[in-house]
Scaffold this motif. Structure first.
Motif, PDB file in Angstrom:
ATOM      1  N   VAL A  15     -15.184 -17.813 -10.709  1.00 54.80           N
ATOM      2  CA  VAL A  15     -14.197 -18.360 -11.640  1.00 54.80           C
ATOM      3  C   VAL A  15     -13.132 -19.038 -10.787  1.00 54.80           C
ATOM      4  O   VAL A  15     -12.809 -18.558  -9.695  1.00 54.80           O
ATOM      5  CB  VAL A  15     -13.574 -17.208 -12.467  1.00 54.80           C
ATOM      6  N   GLY A  16     -12.607 -20.158 -11.258  1.00 54.19           N
ATOM      7  CA  GLY A  16     -11.566 -20.856 -10.504  1.00 54.19           C
ATOM      8  C   GLY A  16     -10.312 -20.001 -10.386  1.00 54.19           C
ATOM      9  O   GLY A  16      -9.994 -19.221 -11.287  1.00 54.19           O
ATOM     10  N   LYS A  17      -9.610 -20.167  -9.262  1.00 49.92           N
ATOM     11  CA  LYS A  17      -8.390 -19.396  -9.070  1.00 49.92           C
ATOM     12  C   LYS A  17      -7.380 -19.652 -10.184  1.00 49.92           C
ATOM     13  O   LYS A  17      -6.703 -18.735 -10.642  1.00 49.92           O
ATOM     14  CB  LYS A  17      -7.729 -19.777  -7.741  1.00 49.92           C
ATOM     15  N   ALA A  18      -7.279 -20.927 -10.606  1.00 51.43           N
ATOM     16  CA  ALA A  18      -6.293 -21.262 -11.639  1.00 51.43           C
ATOM     17  C   ALA A  18      -6.556 -20.468 -12.914  1.00 51.43           C
ATOM     18  O   ALA A  18      -5.632 -19.953 -13.543  1.00 51.43           O
ATOM     19  CB  ALA A  18      -6.319 -22.763 -11.935  1.00 51.43           C
ATOM     20  N   ALA A  19      -7.840 -20.353 -13.264  1.00 47.87           N
ATOM     21  CA  ALA A  19      -8.198 -19.616 -14.484  1.00 47.87           C
ATOM     22  C   ALA A  19      -7.836 -18.140 -14.364  1.00 47.87           C
ATOM     23  O   ALA A  19      -7.471 -17.497 -15.345  1.00 47.87           O
ATOM     24  CB  ALA A  19      -9.703 -19.774 -14.751  1.00 47.87           C
ATOM     25  N   LEU A  20      -7.943 -17.618 -13.154  1.00 48.10           N
ATOM     26  CA  LEU A  20      -7.554 -16.225 -12.955  1.00 48.10           C
ATOM     27  C   LEU A  20      -6.027 -16.088 -13.024  1.00 48.10           C
ATOM     28  O   LEU A  20      -5.499 -15.272 -13.774  1.00 48.10           O
ATOM     29  CB  LEU A  20      -8.080 -15.715 -11.613  1.00 48.10           C
ATOM     30  N   TYR A  21      -5.332 -16.906 -12.241  1.00 45.21           N
ATOM     31  CA  TYR A  21      -3.867 -16.776 -12.143  1.00 45.21           C
ATOM     32  C   TYR A  21      -3.170 -17.064 -13.465  1.00 45.21           C
ATOM     33  O   TYR A  21      -2.055 -16.624 -13.691  1.00 45.21           O
ATOM     34  CB  TYR A  21      -3.315 -17.683 -11.032  1.00 45.21           C
ATOM     35  N   ARG A  22      -3.822 -17.846 -14.351  1.00 44.47           N
ATOM     36  CA  ARG A  22      -3.232 -18.089 -15.654  1.00 44.47           C
ATOM     37  C   ARG A  22      -3.152 -16.766 -16.446  1.00 44.47           C
ATOM     38  O   ARG A  22      -2.272 -16.558 -17.257  1.00 44.47           O
ATOM     39  CB  ARG A  22      -4.100 -19.090 -16.416  1.00 44.47           C
ATOM     40  N   ARG A  23      -4.109 -15.875 -16.190  1.00 46.72           N
ATOM     41  CA  ARG A  23      -4.163 -14.606 -16.938  1.00 46.72           C
ATOM     42  C   ARG A  23      -3.421 -13.472 -16.247  1.00 46.72           C
ATOM     43  O   ARG A  23      -2.741 -12.675 -16.883  1.00 46.72           O
ATOM     44  CB  ARG A  23      -5.634 -14.214 -17.143  1.00 46.72           C
ATOM     45  N   TRP A  24      -3.634 -13.354 -14.927  1.00 48.89           N
ATOM     46  CA  TRP A  24      -3.020 -12.232 -14.184  1.00 48.89           C
ATOM     47  C   TRP A  24      -2.441 -12.767 -12.885  1.00 48.89           C
ATOM     48  O   TRP A  24      -3.110 -13.500 -12.161  1.00 48.89           O
ATOM     49  CB  TRP A  24      -4.067 -11.163 -13.889  1.00 48.89           C
ATOM     50  N   GLN A  25      -1.202 -12.334 -12.582  1.00 49.26           N
ATOM     51  CA  GLN A  25      -0.542 -12.868 -11.388  1.00 49.26           C
ATOM     52  C   GLN A  25      -0.562 -11.909 -10.199  1.00 49.26           C
ATOM     53  O   GLN A  25      -0.283 -12.304  -9.072  1.00 49.26           O
ATOM     54  CB  GLN A  25       0.913 -13.272 -11.711  1.00 49.26           C
ATOM     55  N   THR A  26      -0.865 -10.639 -10.450  1.00 47.67           N
ATOM     56  CA  THR A  26      -0.908  -9.677  -9.340  1.00 47.67           C
ATOM     57  C   THR A  26      -2.175  -8.828  -9.469  1.00 47.67           C
ATOM     58  O   THR A  26      -2.761  -8.716 -10.545  1.00 47.67           O
ATOM     59  CB  THR A  26       0.298  -8.709  -9.361  1.00 47.67           C
ATOM     60  N   LYS A  27      -2.550  -8.202  -8.362  1.00 48.97           N
ATOM     61  CA  LYS A  27      -3.758  -7.363  -8.442  1.00 48.97           C
ATOM     62  C   LYS A  27      -3.487  -6.099  -9.239  1.00 48.97           C
ATOM     63  O   LYS A  27      -4.400  -5.525  -9.836  1.00 48.97           O
ATOM     64  CB  LYS A  27      -4.350  -7.077  -7.059  1.00 48.97           C
ATOM     65  N   GLU A  28      -2.210  -5.676  -9.297  1.00 50.30           N
ATOM     66  CA  GLU A  28      -1.853  -4.531 -10.137  1.00 50.30           C
ATOM     67  C   GLU A  28      -2.156  -4.857 -11.604  1.00 50.30           C
ATOM     68  O   GLU A  28      -2.700  -4.034 -12.336  1.00 50.30           O
ATOM     69  CB  GLU A  28      -0.367  -4.187  -9.989  1.00 50.30           C
ATOM     70  N   GLN A  29      -1.786  -6.068 -12.016  1.00 54.63           N
ATOM     71  CA  GLN A  29      -2.003  -6.454 -13.412  1.00 54.63           C
ATOM     72  C   GLN A  29      -3.490  -6.525 -13.761  1.00 54.63           C
ATOM     73  O   GLN A  29      -3.918  -6.005 -14.793  1.00 54.63           O
ATOM     74  CB  GLN A  29      -1.344  -7.810 -13.695  1.00 54.63           C
ATOM     75  N   ILE A  30      -4.268  -7.165 -12.906  1.00 50.57           N
ATOM     76  CA  ILE A  30      -5.688  -7.309 -13.266  1.00 50.57           C
ATOM     77  C   ILE A  30      -6.398  -5.951 -13.177  1.00 50.57           C
ATOM     78  O   ILE A  30      -7.294  -5.656 -13.965  1.00 50.57           O
ATOM     79  CB  ILE A  30      -6.411  -8.383 -12.417  1.00 50.57           C
ATOM     80  N   MET A  31      -5.944  -5.110 -12.283  1.00 51.57           N
ATOM     81  CA  MET A  31      -6.569  -3.795 -12.153  1.00 51.57           C
ATOM     82  C   MET A  31      -6.299  -2.949 -13.397  1.00 51.57           C
ATOM     83  O   MET A  31      -7.202  -2.270 -13.886  1.00 51.57           O
ATOM     84  CB  MET A  31      -6.043  -3.098 -10.901  1.00 51.57           C
ATOM     85  N   SER A  32      -5.083  -3.000 -13.927  1.00 52.63           N
ATOM     86  CA  SER A  32      -4.850  -2.177 -15.132  1.00 52.63           C
ATOM     87  C   SER A  32      -5.571  -2.768 -16.324  1.00 52.63           C
ATOM     88  O   SER A  32      -6.088  -2.020 -17.169  1.00 52.63           O
ATOM     89  CB  SER A  32      -3.365  -1.969 -15.446  1.00 52.63           C
ATOM     90  N   ALA A  33      -5.661  -4.104 -16.396  1.00 50.14           N
ATOM     91  CA  ALA A  33      -6.461  -4.705 -17.473  1.00 50.14           C
ATOM     92  C   ALA A  33      -7.916  -4.251 -17.355  1.00 50.14           C
ATOM     93  O   ALA A  33      -8.574  -3.953 -18.354  1.00 50.14           O
ATOM     94  CB  ALA A  33      -6.364  -6.220 -17.412  1.00 50.14           C
ATOM     95  N   ALA A  34      -8.421  -4.186 -16.121  1.00 49.50           N
ATOM     96  CA  ALA A  34      -9.813  -3.790 -15.910  1.00 49.50           C
ATOM     97  C   ALA A  34     -10.030  -2.327 -16.296  1.00 49.50           C
ATOM     98  O   ALA A  34     -11.052  -1.979 -16.889  1.00 49.50           O
ATOM     99  CB  ALA A  34     -10.208  -4.015 -14.448  1.00 49.50           C
ATOM    100  N   LEU A  35      -9.055  -1.478 -16.001  1.00 49.76           N
ATOM    101  CA  LEU A  35      -9.189  -0.065 -16.371  1.00 49.76           C
ATOM    102  C   LEU A  35      -9.161   0.081 -17.894  1.00 49.76           C
ATOM    103  O   LEU A  35      -9.913   0.863 -18.470  1.00 49.76           O
ATOM    104  CB  LEU A  35      -8.075   0.766 -15.732  1.00 49.76           C
ATOM    105  N   ARG A  36      -8.291  -0.691 -18.551  1.00 51.77           N
ATOM    106  CA  ARG A  36      -8.244  -0.657 -20.022  1.00 51.77           C
ATOM    107  C   ARG A  36      -9.580  -1.112 -20.600  1.00 51.77           C
ATOM    108  O   ARG A  36     -10.098  -0.531 -21.537  1.00 51.77           O
ATOM    109  CB  ARG A  36      -7.165  -1.608 -20.543  1.00 51.77           C
ATOM    110  N   PHE A  37     -10.118  -2.171 -20.010  1.00 49.78           N
ATOM    111  CA  PHE A  37     -11.382  -2.764 -20.449  1.00 49.78           C
ATOM    112  C   PHE A  37     -12.520  -1.735 -20.332  1.00 49.78           C
ATOM    113  O   PHE A  37     -13.425  -1.686 -21.161  1.00 49.78           O
ATOM    114  CB  PHE A  37     -11.631  -3.998 -19.571  1.00 49.78           C
ATOM    115  N   SER A  38     -12.452  -0.880 -19.313  1.00 49.83           N
ATOM    116  CA  SER A  38     -13.541   0.082 -19.074  1.00 49.83           C
ATOM    117  C   SER A  38     -13.353   1.370 -19.870  1.00 49.83           C
ATOM    118  O   SER A  38     -14.192   2.257 -19.837  1.00 49.83           O
ATOM    119  CB  SER A  38     -13.627   0.422 -17.590  1.00 49.83           C
TER     120      SER A  38
END
Lengths: 210, 210
Positions: B50-73
């Motif tokens: 996935v392009g970096k821009a598409a990622l950074y538009r959703r999550w700006q830190t690894k803390e944010q994407i990690m908690s989203a991932a834990l919620r998702f699981s």
């Protein structure tokens, strides 16, 4: 000059017993900070301020030193005998809590998890550490059966997993800001866990008698 | 040329919902393999293709994407209502076991441990994930109290920690060579854990009545 270089390997077994303690503590600390993938023997020697030769004489792989470190951090349950099942299970709970709140905190839990993630590296060495813990715990249940406190056929694993697992899970679910409070009330908490488990065992024994 | 480069940021919100799923799964996988210290956003984007821009538009830190991932699981316990406490606790046990034996295995346990080791990085974000799990579990106990199945004042945390914690601890203590066997008998095992805990709750209620 050659004499100085060859001296360490000529020394034989531990002259300084502190060296082992230092190497094993350092292993637990570095593992806790860096994780399994980044742990290596040279790093351990450097941080422990011990010569590489002195380390390699004792342990040749990071799997070996890591299991020695886990053994070193594990209080043996085999020696524990308070005379009652309740007393013994409270002691198991205390050992679990001391480990979690102690210097090397969650190292043992992380190691058991890493044994699942890096099985080829880790599982063989850790199996012995795990088996020692299980054997010590079994003795507690067998003594309680002999004393007639609980019914024959009670599963040692279920009881010990329940005592240690409940405390560990609660620890993980406690926000850092509330850990001090949890630690302050830990003795009462351990008793409530043990009494829940004991009540469960007794209700199973009585329904089996019927 | 400039049009192509600026296009992603002009797109607005998710056009491809699969992108989020892919990013979150990849986050869990990479975290499981590499650990927290080595996880980073660029790596996630690259592995998820996935392009970096598409990622950074959703999550700006690894803390944010990690908690989203834990919620998702995390399957929500809030929606779960089988009508009996035993049924609900068996479902909690199944959720725990599915997570452990599932694709992302021990990721959630490791995350809770890392929240202790890297508190400044992780604790704030993970607190919400943890709180959601606790709220869902509490509902189960409150409903059982309303139905009169258990006494008022029964601690929801103790019961839920006991069910999930026992299963987790048993999983960690099981050698890899016996995991398949453990998984094959998991339904019966979960019932034995739930019955131990239920027996314990009931013996506490009856001794409180006296």
């Amino acid at each position: 000059m050659p004499r100085a270089a060859s001296q360490p390997s000529g020394r034989g077994r531990p002259i300084d017993p502190d060296i082992e303690t230092r190497l094993l503590s350092t292993t637990l600390e570095l593992y806790g900070d860096l994780g399994w993938a980044r742990l290596n023997l040279d790093l351990i020697a450097r941080h422990a301020k011990v010569g590489k030769a002195a380390l390699y004489r004792r342990w040749q792989t990071k799997e070996q030193i890591m299991s020695a470190a886990l053994r070193f951090s594990q209080r043996s349950l085999g020696d524990l005998d308070t005379g009652t099942l309740r007393g013994d299970l409270v002691a198991v709970g205390q050992e679990t809590a001391e480990r979690l709140f102690g210097n090397h905190g969650t190292v043992r839990m992380r190691a058991m998890i890493d044994a699942k993630v890096f099985p080829e590296l880790f599982e063989g060495e850790i199996a012995g550490v795990r088996a020692e813990g299980i054997t010590g715990g079994r003795e507690i249940i067998f003594r309680a059966i002999e004393r007639g406190e609980i019914a024959k056929g009670t599963s040692p694993a279920l009881i010990l997993d329940a005592v240690a697992g409940t405390i560990e899970h609660h620890y993980l679910m406690t926000p850092n800001s509330k850990l001090k409070e949890f630690e302050a009330g830990i003795d009462k908490y351990i008793e409530s866990v043990v009494d829940l488990v004991l009540g469960g065992i007794k209700s199973q024994s009585s329904s089996a008698d019927r």
